[in-house]
Design an enzyme around this catalytic site. Structure first.
Site, PDB file in Angstrom:
ATOM      1  N   LYS A  39      45.101 -10.783  51.864  1.00 55.07           N
ATOM      2  CA  LYS A  39      44.834  -9.701  52.816  1.00 55.07           C
ATOM      3  C   LYS A  39      44.088  -8.569  52.112  1.00 55.07           C
ATOM      4  O   LYS A  39      44.374  -8.259  50.950  1.00 55.07           O
ATOM      5  CB  LYS A  39      46.175  -9.200  53.361  1.00 55.07           C
ATOM      6  N   SER A  45      49.734  -6.958  61.560  1.00 54.44           N
ATOM      7  CA  SER A  45      48.416  -6.609  61.084  1.00 54.44           C
ATOM      8  C   SER A  45      47.765  -7.659  60.181  1.00 54.44           C
ATOM      9  O   SER A  45      46.553  -7.601  59.968  1.00 54.44           O
ATOM     10  CB  SER A  45      48.489  -5.281  60.328  1.00 54.44           C
ATOM     11  N   SER A  98      54.318  -7.428  60.221  1.00 56.00           N
ATOM     12  CA  SER A  98      52.901  -7.783  60.064  1.00 56.00           C
ATOM     13  C   SER A  98      52.629  -9.127  59.398  1.00 56.00           C
ATOM     14  O   SER A  98      51.490  -9.584  59.386  1.00 56.00           O
ATOM     15  CB  SER A  98      52.168  -6.685  59.292  1.00 56.00           C
TER      16      SER A  98
END
Lengths: 487, 94
Positions: free
Chosen positions: A78, A153, A177
């Site tokens: 990420k 997210s 997330s």
């Protein structure tokens, strides 16, 4: 042998060590898959194709190394995790040109384990969002249905793994997330206990809530990734010096669920669930019972206060953490500022997106003189009560089970107008972060109505990741397989 | 509790953010709804509850005070919007 890009991390690792395939072949296959699918899915903010190919070639030249648990395995991380010399944007314009001078500890550990880093995954700006529509660059789509969101997210991480662009990804989880996108994309996601994985090099959102964790296509894969990233790090004082068990070995200890007690929190099963989510999760619980597990009803009475508590604490910590973006040492700086204050104000206002600014305002408000006691202090007190609620529930059972989210993946654009409505999607996941406990999303089939994946959430005792992984793996082998998207 | 547009403007100044009048009005309305939702916490009696700021109950971790040089100045400065090769440069302060 299944098609190369559809293999799990554990399968491809074995094939690499057996020399059935080379690191270069695996890397090229992943890059071709990215070429073919990325225009539709848009999971990646940046791609390091040449570096990955060069690294694969170097690995092949020296030959397989079984002491390296991820030798030759292509992964994605990420974009909130610092990668030395490689863009790290956090999905924000304010960090558009930022190239860290060091690797996050979790990233360094992947590299030391022999992994090949392919690229950086898209995300909601500074991890604030539940759909990945809130990236300042572009929205990621759900590979199961391109008209739906991948969750957030860590939506880029979820989508890239589900699409078969890589063999696993790191996500981060402040309020769900990792688990939400894992659920929406039909993959496994594990948020470790607070303090299990070093946060050094992770751009902070809510420092007392954030954790880095694996997102993979199988439970065994998650165990292998967690094994590599878990453990004490002197660069993060909140990363606890607790021994790391052998998670992979723990998986072979159990073939059924005899002796396991699963707690079913009434508040997670009672109301507001989409019928297809309730049905898929209930079927998984019936399977667990058939495999010998005992189920007991438990209460998490304070669940109704969790979202309010969470959003006060998370935005307070965010407003403080994001104060470092001032246009001085890195990040965006406004053109021709009138003076220093003007430079701070304009650089921040131009660089941060709407949701980030809203949360900074809210966070500054709840910390400000006159409101601190009513909001931040109060929320910190309720947080302790919520943790006690979990401790009481987990004294009656080994793991808790419930849905990850009341619905399957929703349509693009459905949640963007009302921020509060979006915050409510985190209802089942945020308490775990407040309490600091490990939580996992396991795919348990497709929703009867939407045809989209449903995730079952397992929550365990602090540092009880092994028990979660064991339970999840037995279930994984016995619930109806979710499969993978056809894209 | 409710939040007025004036309070949003004040908090924005504290947070070093420059919001347009439209945004201030929009945030005030949205934050009003969010704060209203958060006021739910006042239902709970927490008078005797110790606040919990982190899940990890450990005291500050000490280490030996040794100088370490992990990063080169030139590398750090590469990310800065403006430098003179040795320092970060900001608009004139005094």
């Amino acid at each position: 042998m299944p098609e190369l890009t559809q293999m799990t991390l554990s399968e491809v690792r074995k094939a690499l060590l057996d020399k059935t395939v080379s690191a270069a072949e695996v890397t090229d296959a992943a890059l071709s898959r990215i070429d073919a699918t990325e225009p539709k899915v848009r999971a990646l903010l940046s791609l390091q194709a040449e570096e990955a190919q060069a690294q694969a070639k170097a690995l092949d030249a020296s030959g397989p190394d079984a002491t390296k648990p991820l030798w030759g395995v292509p992964l994605v991380v990420k974009d909130v995790l610092a990668t030395k010399g490689v863009p790290t944007t956090c999905g924000s314009k304010i960090l558009e040109n930022f190239r860290p001078v060091y690797d996050a500890t979790a990233v360094a550990r992947l590299k030391d384990a022999g992994a090949i880093l392919l690229g950086k995954a898209n995300m909601d700006e500074f991890a604030m969002g539940s759909t990945t529509e809130n990236s300042a660059y572009f929205a990621t789509k759900n590979p199961w249905d391109l008209e739906r969101v991948p969750g957030g997210s860590s939506g880029g991480s979820g989508a890239t793994v589900a699409t078969g662009q890589c063999y696993g990804a790191l996500g981060t989880d402040t309020g769900g997330s990792i688990r939400l996108p894992a659920s929406f994309c039909g993959i496994v996601g594990l948020k470790p206990s607070y303090g299990r994985v070093s946060r050094f090099g992770m751009v902070a959102y809510g420092s007392s809530l954030d954790q880095i964790g694996p997102m993979t296509r199988s439970v065994e894969d998650a165990a292998r990734l967690l094994q590599v990233i878990a453990g004490h790090d002197e660069r993060d004082s909140t990363c606890v010096n607790v021994p790391v068990p052998d998670y992979v070995a723990a998986l072979s200890e159990k073939t059924d669920l005899k002796g396991l007690t699963i707690g079913l929190p009434a508040e997670y099963w009672d109301k507001g669930l989409a019928p297809e989510v309730a049905e898929a999760c209930a079927t998984a619980i019936k399977t667990a019972e058939a495999l010998g597990a005992k189920t007991v009803p438990v209460a998490l009475k304070l669940s109704q206060y969790a979202i309010a508590t969470y959003y006060i604490i998370a935005v307070a910590e965010a407003s403080s953490n994001l104060a470092r973006f001032d246009g001085v040492r890195y990040g965006h700086r406004t053109k021709a500022p009138e003076n220093l204050l003007d430079m701070y104000v304009k650089s921040r206002s131009e660089g941060f997106g709407d949701e980030v600014q809203r949360r900074i305002i809210l966070g500054t408000y709840v910390l400000s003189s006159g409101y601190y006691d009513a909001y931040y202090h109060k929320a910190a007190q309720v947080r302790r009560l919520i943790r006690q609620d979990f401790e009481a529930a987990l004294s009656q059972c080994d793991v808790l089970a419930g849905p990850v989210c009341p619905t399957t993946a929703f349509k693009v654009g459905e949640m963007t107008s009302d921020p509060l409505q979006m915050y409510l999607m985190d209802i089942f996941t945020i308490s775990t972060n407040l309490a600091g406990l490990p939580g996992m999303s396991l795919p348990v089939g497709l929703g009867r109505e939407s045809g989209m994946p449903v995730g079952l959430q397992l929550t365990g005792r602090a540092f009880g990741e092994a028990a979660l992984l064991q339970t999840a793996q037995v279930l994984e082998k016995n619930v109806c397989a979710t499969g993978s998207p056809t894209l | 509790m409710s939040i007025s547009p004036e309070e949003v403007a004040k908090v924005a100044r504290l947070a070093r953010l420059d919001l347009s009048q439209d945004t201030i009005g929009q945030y005030a309305a949205q934050l009003d709804g969010i704060l209203d939702y958060m006021d739910k916490l006042s239902e709970l009696d927490t008078s005797s509850v110790e606040p919990m700021y982190t899940p990890v109950d450990q005291v500050s971790v000490m280490r030996d005070d040794v100088v370490k040089k992990d990063y080169a100045r030139a590398d750090i400065l590469k990310n800065a919007p403006e430098t003179d090769g040795a320092f970060f440069i900001v608009p004139r302060i005094v």
